[in-house]
Design a protein around this motif. Structure first.
Motif, mmCIF file in Angstrom:
data_model
loop_
_atom_site.group_PDB
_atom_site.id
_atom_site.type_symbol
_atom_site.label_atom_id
_atom_site.label_comp_id
_atom_site.label_asym_id
_atom_site.label_seq_id
_atom_site.Cartn_x
_atom_site.Cartn_y
_atom_site.Cartn_z
ATOM 1 N N MET A 1 0.818 -1.187 0.000
ATOM 2 C CA MET A 1 0.000 0.000 0.000
ATOM 3 C C MET A 1 0.861 1.249 0.000
ATOM 4 O O MET A 1 0.371 2.328 0.218
ATOM 5 C CB MET A 1 -0.899 -0.038 1.222
ATOM 6 N N THR A 2 2.116 1.144 -0.215
ATOM 7 C CA THR A 2 2.992 2.302 -0.324
ATOM 8 C C THR A 2 3.209 2.610 -1.789
ATOM 9 O O THR A 2 2.958 1.791 -2.656
ATOM 10 C CB THR A 2 4.346 2.027 0.352
ATOM 11 N N GLY A 3 3.673 3.838 -2.015
ATOM 12 C CA GLY A 3 4.021 4.205 -3.378
ATOM 13 C C GLY A 3 2.931 4.983 -4.065
ATOM 14 O O GLY A 3 2.203 5.748 -3.436
ATOM 15 N N PRO A 4 2.786 4.782 -5.384
ATOM 16 C CA PRO A 4 1.864 5.583 -6.176
ATOM 17 C C PRO A 4 0.395 5.407 -5.750
ATOM 18 O O PRO A 4 -0.402 6.327 -5.853
ATOM 19 C CB PRO A 4 2.052 5.091 -7.613
ATOM 20 N N ASP A 5 0.031 4.203 -5.272
ATOM 21 C CA ASP A 5 -1.350 3.968 -4.879
ATOM 22 C C ASP A 5 -1.729 4.863 -3.686
ATOM 23 O O ASP A 5 -2.819 5.439 -3.667
ATOM 24 C CB ASP A 5 -1.545 2.492 -4.526
ATOM 25 N N THR A 6 -0.850 4.983 -2.722
ATOM 26 C CA THR A 6 -1.117 5.821 -1.546
ATOM 27 C C THR A 6 -1.220 7.290 -1.947
ATOM 28 O O THR A 6 -2.118 8.003 -1.484
ATOM 29 C CB THR A 6 0.008 5.644 -0.506
ATOM 30 N N GLU A 7 -0.333 7.709 -2.801
ATOM 31 C CA GLU A 7 -0.368 9.103 -3.255
ATOM 32 C C GLU A 7 -1.651 9.407 -4.014
ATOM 33 O O GLU A 7 -2.256 10.471 -3.837
ATOM 34 C CB GLU A 7 0.847 9.401 -4.132
ATOM 35 N N ARG A 8 -2.090 8.470 -4.851
ATOM 36 C CA ARG A 8 -3.312 8.665 -5.627
ATOM 37 C C ARG A 8 -4.527 8.736 -4.704
ATOM 38 O O ARG A 8 -5.376 9.618 -4.848
ATOM 39 C CB ARG A 8 -3.487 7.524 -6.646
ATOM 40 N N ARG A 9 -4.599 7.844 -3.713
ATOM 41 C CA ARG A 9 -5.730 7.842 -2.783
ATOM 42 C C ARG A 9 -5.734 9.131 -1.937
ATOM 43 O O ARG A 9 -6.797 9.687 -1.667
ATOM 44 C CB ARG A 9 -5.657 6.607 -1.899
ATOM 45 N N LEU A 10 -4.557 9.570 -1.547
ATOM 46 C CA LEU A 10 -4.474 10.806 -0.768
ATOM 47 C C LEU A 10 -4.914 12.005 -1.608
ATOM 48 O O LEU A 10 -5.662 12.863 -1.139
ATOM 49 C CB LEU A 10 -3.047 11.011 -0.250
ATOM 50 N N ALA A 11 -4.506 12.044 -2.859
ATOM 51 C CA ALA A 11 -4.914 13.143 -3.749
ATOM 52 C C ALA A 11 -6.421 13.125 -3.960
ATOM 53 O O ALA A 11 -7.080 14.178 -3.971
ATOM 54 C CB ALA A 11 -4.177 13.033 -5.082
ATOM 55 N N GLU A 12 -7.016 11.925 -4.126
ATOM 56 C CA GLU A 12 -8.469 11.830 -4.293
ATOM 57 C C GLU A 12 -9.196 12.310 -3.031
ATOM 58 O O GLU A 12 -10.208 13.014 -3.118
ATOM 59 C CB GLU A 12 -8.872 10.388 -4.621
ATOM 60 N N ALA A 13 -8.682 11.928 -1.878
ATOM 61 C CA ALA A 13 -9.313 12.338 -0.619
ATOM 62 C C ALA A 13 -9.234 13.853 -0.446
ATOM 63 O O ALA A 13 -10.212 14.493 -0.024
ATOM 64 C CB ALA A 13 -8.643 11.632 0.556
ATOM 65 N N MET A 14 -8.106 14.429 -0.773
ATOM 66 C CA MET A 14 -7.953 15.885 -0.658
ATOM 67 C C MET A 14 -8.849 16.608 -1.658
ATOM 68 O O MET A 14 -9.433 17.642 -1.334
ATOM 69 C CB MET A 14 -6.492 16.296 -0.871
#
Length: 90
Positions: A1-14
């Motif tokens: 769950m690290t890497g691009p997937d976490t960044e993408r989910r964080l960007a969607e949440a923001m």
């Protein structure tokens, strides 16, 4: 769950969170009124501080002038003639 997937989910949440935020219609006017009130208060406090410092300086100067011993001035006493600075010629 690290890497691009976490960044993408964080960007969607923001992005979702940012979509839910709506400023009040008069937010700018309220902020401007508050800023002006703080600015007036700051200027008033500064003016009072300057007045207090000036008054204290005047009082200190008057106290120093008043506490000088009498007869210590450079002006001659009115009942005595001034002392001679050079020997008389003759």
């Amino acid at each position: 769950m690290t890497g691009p997937d976490t960044e993408r989910r964080l960007a969607e949440a923001m992005t979702a969170l940012a979509g839910q935020v709506h400023p009040a219609p008069d937010a700018y006017r309220t902020a401007r009124v508050q800023w002006r009130r703080r600015e007036r208060r700051r200027r008033l406090v500064l003016a009072l501080l300057v007045a207090v410092v000036f008054a204290l300086a005047v009082l200190a100067g008057l106290w120093v002038l008043n506490s000088a011993p009498t007869g210590s001035g450079t002006a001659p006493e009115p009942d005595r003639p001034p002392a001679a600075t050079a020997p008389p010629r003759g």
